[in-house]
Write a protein that holds these residues in place. Structure first.
Motif, PDB file in Angstrom:
ATOM      1  N   HIS A 137      53.285  27.841  21.683  1.00  0.00           N
ATOM      2  CA  HIS A 137      53.243  27.005  22.876  1.00  0.00           C
ATOM      3  C   HIS A 137      51.819  26.810  23.398  1.00  0.00           C
ATOM      4  N   ASP A 138      50.889  27.660  22.945  1.00  0.00           N
ATOM      5  CA  ASP A 138      49.483  27.553  23.342  1.00  0.00           C
ATOM      6  C   ASP A 138      48.632  27.941  22.132  1.00  0.00           C
ATOM      7  N   PRO A 139      48.493  27.032  21.167  1.00  0.00           N
ATOM      8  CA  PRO A 139      47.820  27.361  19.908  1.00  0.00           C
ATOM      9  C   PRO A 139      46.336  27.708  20.053  1.00  0.00           C
ATOM     10  N   ASP A 140      45.724  27.358  21.180  1.00  0.00           N
ATOM     11  CA  ASP A 140      44.304  27.637  21.361  1.00  0.00           C
ATOM     12  C   ASP A 140      44.030  29.055  21.849  1.00  0.00           C
ATOM     13  N   ALA A 141      45.033  29.729  22.384  1.00  0.00           N
ATOM     14  CA  ALA A 141      44.839  31.098  22.876  1.00  0.00           C
ATOM     15  C   ALA A 141      44.516  32.018  21.703  1.00  0.00           C
ATOM     16  N   THR A 142      43.602  32.946  21.937  1.00  0.00           N
ATOM     17  CA  THR A 142      43.207  33.893  20.894  1.00  0.00           C
ATOM     18  C   THR A 142      43.418  35.314  21.394  1.00  0.00           C
ATOM     19  N   TYR A 143      43.090  36.273  20.560  1.00  0.00           N
ATOM     20  CA  TYR A 143      43.253  37.679  20.920  1.00  0.00           C
ATOM     21  C   TYR A 143      41.899  38.361  20.848  1.00  0.00           C
ATOM     22  N   GLY A 144      41.546  39.040  21.903  1.00  0.00           N
ATOM     23  CA  GLY A 144      40.291  39.778  21.936  1.00  0.00           C
ATOM     24  C   GLY A 144      40.526  41.176  22.460  1.00  0.00           C
ATOM     25  N   HIS A 145      39.464  41.894  22.677  1.00  0.00           N
ATOM     26  CA  HIS A 145      39.620  43.281  23.126  1.00  0.00           C
ATOM     27  C   HIS A 145      40.239  43.370  24.525  1.00  0.00           C
ATOM     28  N   LYS A 146      40.255  42.264  25.254  1.00  0.00           N
ATOM     29  CA  LYS A 146      40.873  42.262  26.583  1.00  0.00           C
ATOM     30  C   LYS A 146      42.296  41.707  26.558  1.00  0.00           C
ATOM     31  N   GLY A 147      42.781  41.292  25.403  1.00  0.00           N
ATOM     32  CA  GLY A 147      44.142  40.789  25.293  1.00  0.00           C
ATOM     33  C   GLY A 147      44.191  39.339  24.854  1.00  0.00           C
ATOM     34  N   LYS A 148      45.382  38.742  24.997  1.00  0.00           N
ATOM     35  CA  LYS A 148      45.606  37.360  24.590  1.00  0.00           C
ATOM     36  C   LYS A 148      45.142  36.420  25.692  1.00  0.00           C
ATOM     37  N   GLY A 149      44.458  35.359  25.311  1.00  0.00           N
ATOM     38  CA  GLY A 149      44.024  34.380  26.297  1.00  0.00           C
ATOM     39  C   GLY A 149      42.731  33.707  25.905  1.00  0.00           C
ATOM     40  N   TYR A 150      41.844  33.510  26.896  1.00  0.00           N
ATOM     41  CA  TYR A 150      40.613  32.772  26.699  1.00  0.00           C
ATOM     42  C   TYR A 150      39.438  33.549  27.265  1.00  0.00           C
ATOM     43  N   GLU A 151      38.285  33.390  26.640  1.00  0.00           N
ATOM     44  CA  GLU A 151      37.051  33.937  27.190  1.00  0.00           C
ATOM     45  C   GLU A 151      36.397  32.817  27.984  1.00  0.00           C
ATOM     46  N   THR A 152      35.937  33.137  29.169  1.00  0.00           N
ATOM     47  CA  THR A 152      35.337  32.145  30.040  1.00  0.00           C
ATOM     48  C   THR A 152      33.935  32.585  30.444  1.00  0.00           C
ATOM     49  N   ALA A 161      19.960  34.650  50.326  1.00  0.00           N
ATOM     50  CA  ALA A 161      19.770  33.899  51.567  1.00  0.00           C
ATOM     51  C   ALA A 161      20.863  32.843  51.782  1.00  0.00           C
ATOM     52  N   ASN A 162      21.540  32.437  50.715  1.00  0.00           N
ATOM     53  CA  ASN A 162      22.607  31.444  50.849  1.00  0.00           C
ATOM     54  C   ASN A 162      23.866  32.119  51.390  1.00  0.00           C
ATOM     55  N   PRO A 163      24.514  31.534  52.376  1.00  0.00           N
ATOM     56  CA  PRO A 163      25.759  32.126  52.874  1.00  0.00           C
ATOM     57  C   PRO A 163      26.908  31.952  51.871  1.00  0.00           C
ATOM     58  N   TYR A 164      26.816  30.958  50.987  1.00  0.00           N
ATOM     59  CA  TYR A 164      27.846  30.711  49.978  1.00  0.00           C
ATOM     60  C   TYR A 164      27.188  30.588  48.618  1.00  0.00           C
ATOM     61  N   GLN A 165      27.883  31.064  47.604  1.00  0.00           N
ATOM     62  CA  GLN A 165      27.410  30.899  46.232  1.00  0.00           C
ATOM     63  C   GLN A 165      28.276  29.819  45.579  1.00  0.00           C
ATOM     64  N   VAL A 166      27.696  29.077  44.665  1.00  0.00           N
ATOM     65  CA  VAL A 166      28.368  27.947  44.045  1.00  0.00           C
ATOM     66  C   VAL A 166      28.444  28.151  42.537  1.00  0.00           C
ATOM     67  N   ILE A 167      29.623  27.906  41.986  1.00  0.00           N
ATOM     68  CA  ILE A 167      29.763  27.932  40.519  1.00  0.00           C
ATOM     69  C   ILE A 167      29.138  26.650  40.008  1.00  0.00           C
ATOM     70  N   THR A 168      28.189  26.788  39.076  1.00  0.00           N
ATOM     71  CA  THR A 168      27.468  25.618  38.583  1.00  0.00           C
ATOM     72  C   THR A 168      27.880  25.191  37.189  1.00  0.00           C
ATOM     73  N   ALA A 169      28.531  26.081  36.428  1.00  0.00           N
ATOM     74  CA  ALA A 169      28.972  25.720  35.083  1.00  0.00           C
ATOM     75  C   ALA A 169      30.113  26.637  34.657  1.00  0.00           C
ATOM     76  N   VAL A 170      31.035  26.087  33.856  1.00  0.00           N
ATOM     77  CA  VAL A 170      32.162  26.853  33.309  1.00  0.00           C
ATOM     78  C   VAL A 170      32.345  26.430  31.863  1.00  0.00           C
ATOM     79  N   GLN A 171      32.524  27.412  30.999  1.00  0.00           N
ATOM     80  CA  GLN A 171      32.846  27.120  29.604  1.00  0.00           C
ATOM     81  C   GLN A 171      33.970  28.047  29.166  1.00  0.00           C
ATOM     82  N   VAL A 172      35.062  27.458  28.707  1.00  0.00           N
ATOM     83  CA  VAL A 172      36.215  28.222  28.241  1.00  0.00           C
ATOM     84  C   VAL A 172      36.242  28.170  26.727  1.00  0.00           C
ATOM     85  N   THR A 173      36.352  29.343  26.090  1.00  0.00           N
ATOM     86  CA  THR A 173      36.435  29.402  24.623  1.00  0.00           C
ATOM     87  C   THR A 173      37.622  30.240  24.217  1.00  0.00           C
TER      88      THR A 173
END
Length: 173
Positions: A137-152, A161-173
């Motif tokens: 049902h999810d052929p892209d999911a793999t298995y790693g030392h942390k279990g089944k799913g994706y590495e991000t 000094a910034n009151p908020y931090q911002v996510i600037t990039a995401v890569q899912v493998t």
């Protein structure tokens, strides 16, 4: 300034045992075959429908000890289904058929034996790659030392000094 971190994202899939993975992959293929080419399913031996579509107790209630005995049966069925449809251009184009082929390559060695009892041999669990199929049902999911799913991989700002931090990039493998 930015920092980079990796995390594991669990796929929203049911965690399947090895027997469950084989059974569900074969069942998905047979469901599609029944829906789109019922005449081709009718030409297969009756055991396939009983074991994978009806499944009244054959695999559904397999205990750990029974699973080890039933796994070679499923591997033989997987191989037989691939062979039965390897010349059928329509069926070969289906994703569910491609997953049968992938599962066989990931989990089994074709022995080439002419005996119908030994056409394939199951690989040892440690010989199976982490990139192997984890769910049909999810052929892209793999298995790693942390279990089944994706590495991000995540990149985020990290200036105190910034009151908020911002996510600037995401890569899912």
């Amino acid at each position: 300034r930015q920092r980079l971190d990796s995390t594991h994202v669990i796929s929203n899939i049911k965690l399947l045992s090895r027997l469950g993975l084989f059974t569900e992959t074969v069942a998905n293929f047979l469901r599609q075959l029944r829906k789109e080419c019922a005449d081709k399913l009718a030409k297969l031996p009756d055991g396939y429908a009983k074991r994978y579509l009806d499944r009244e107790g054959f695999f559904a209630d397999a205990r750990r000890g029974q699973a080890q005995r039933r796994l070679p049966i499923v591997a033989r069925d997987l191989y037989a289904l691939i062979r039965a449809f390897e010349e059928d251009e329509v069926v070969k184009a289906w994703e569910s058929y491609g997953l049968l082929v992938r599962l066989l390559a990931d989990q089994c060695d074709v022995t080439g034996a002419e005996s119908p009892d030994e056409p394939v041999k199951l690989k040892e669990p440690l010989d199976i790659a982490g990139t192997s199929l984890q769910s049909p049902h999810d052929p892209d999911a793999t298995y790693g030392h942390k279990g089944k799913g994706y590495e991000t991989q995540l990149a985020e700002t990290c200036v105190e000094a910034n009151p908020y931090q911002v996510i600037t990039a995401v890569q899912v493998t």
